[in-house]
Motif scaffolding. Structure first.
Motif, PDB file in Angstrom:
ATOM      1  N   ARG A   9     -57.944   6.589  26.268  1.00 43.17           N
ATOM      2  CA  ARG A   9     -56.877   6.504  25.272  1.00 43.17           C
ATOM      3  C   ARG A   9     -56.570   7.877  24.686  1.00 43.17           C
ATOM      4  O   ARG A   9     -55.406   8.248  24.504  1.00 43.17           O
ATOM      5  N   ARG A  53     -63.307   3.956  27.806  1.00 52.66           N
ATOM      6  CA  ARG A  53     -62.023   3.394  27.397  1.00 52.66           C
ATOM      7  C   ARG A  53     -61.379   4.219  26.288  1.00 52.66           C
ATOM      8  O   ARG A  53     -60.179   4.510  26.315  1.00 52.66           O
ATOM      9  N   MET A  54     -62.181   4.599  25.309  1.00 53.49           N
ATOM     10  CA  MET A  54     -61.681   5.374  24.178  1.00 53.49           C
ATOM     11  C   MET A  54     -61.243   6.773  24.630  1.00 53.49           C
ATOM     12  O   MET A  54     -60.193   7.269  24.214  1.00 53.49           O
ATOM     13  N   SER A  99     -65.310   4.035  12.147  1.00 51.78           N
ATOM     14  CA  SER A  99     -64.854   3.437  13.404  1.00 51.78           C
ATOM     15  C   SER A  99     -65.315   4.303  14.576  1.00 51.78           C
ATOM     16  O   SER A  99     -65.625   5.488  14.409  1.00 51.78           O
ATOM     17  N   SER A 119     -64.056  11.225  17.934  1.00 55.48           N
ATOM     18  CA  SER A 119     -63.275  12.444  17.702  1.00 55.48           C
ATOM     19  C   SER A 119     -64.103  13.488  16.962  1.00 55.48           C
ATOM     20  O   SER A 119     -64.080  14.672  17.298  1.00 55.48           O
ATOM     21  N   GLU A 121     -63.468   5.359  16.961  1.00 48.68           N
ATOM     22  CA  GLU A 121     -62.451   6.404  17.143  1.00 48.68           C
ATOM     23  C   GLU A 121     -62.784   7.613  16.284  1.00 48.68           C
ATOM     24  O   GLU A 121     -62.742   8.751  16.749  1.00 48.68           O
TER      25      GLU A 121
END
Length: 83
Positions: free
Chosen positions: A56, A52-53, A11, A17, A13
């Motif tokens: 978050r 956007r990520m 993903s 990370s 995300e």
């Protein structure tokens, strides 16, 4: 080929990370000087999606953002996302 493999199997995300953690260790600093556009190019995504990520991540108190830099606040939290 590596980017294609990452896109297919992980993903965004997870990839973002992992990217931030790798940049932290490469630069040996919690403050990473980089633009959202450069991250998007490296991950094969668009700047808007990366922004956007990152927003978050900032809301979740994992990072802090400023103009032209990202500061890692919670490396353990990022590690959990990259697993």
């Amino acid at each position: 080929m590596w980017v294609l493999e990452q896109v297919v199997f992980f993903s965004l995300e997870h990839r973002l990370s992992d990217y931030l953690i790798n940049q932290h260790y490469l630069k040996d600093s919690i403050k990473i000087t980089i633009t959202h556009e450069a991250i998007a190019n490296d991950l094969g995504s668009s700047r808007e999606v990366i922004s956007r990520m990152l927003k978050r991540f900032e809301k979740d108190n994992l990072i802090e953002m400023g103009r032209g830099y990202i500061k890692i606040i919670d490396i353990k939290g990022l590690n959990l996302l990259s697993k």
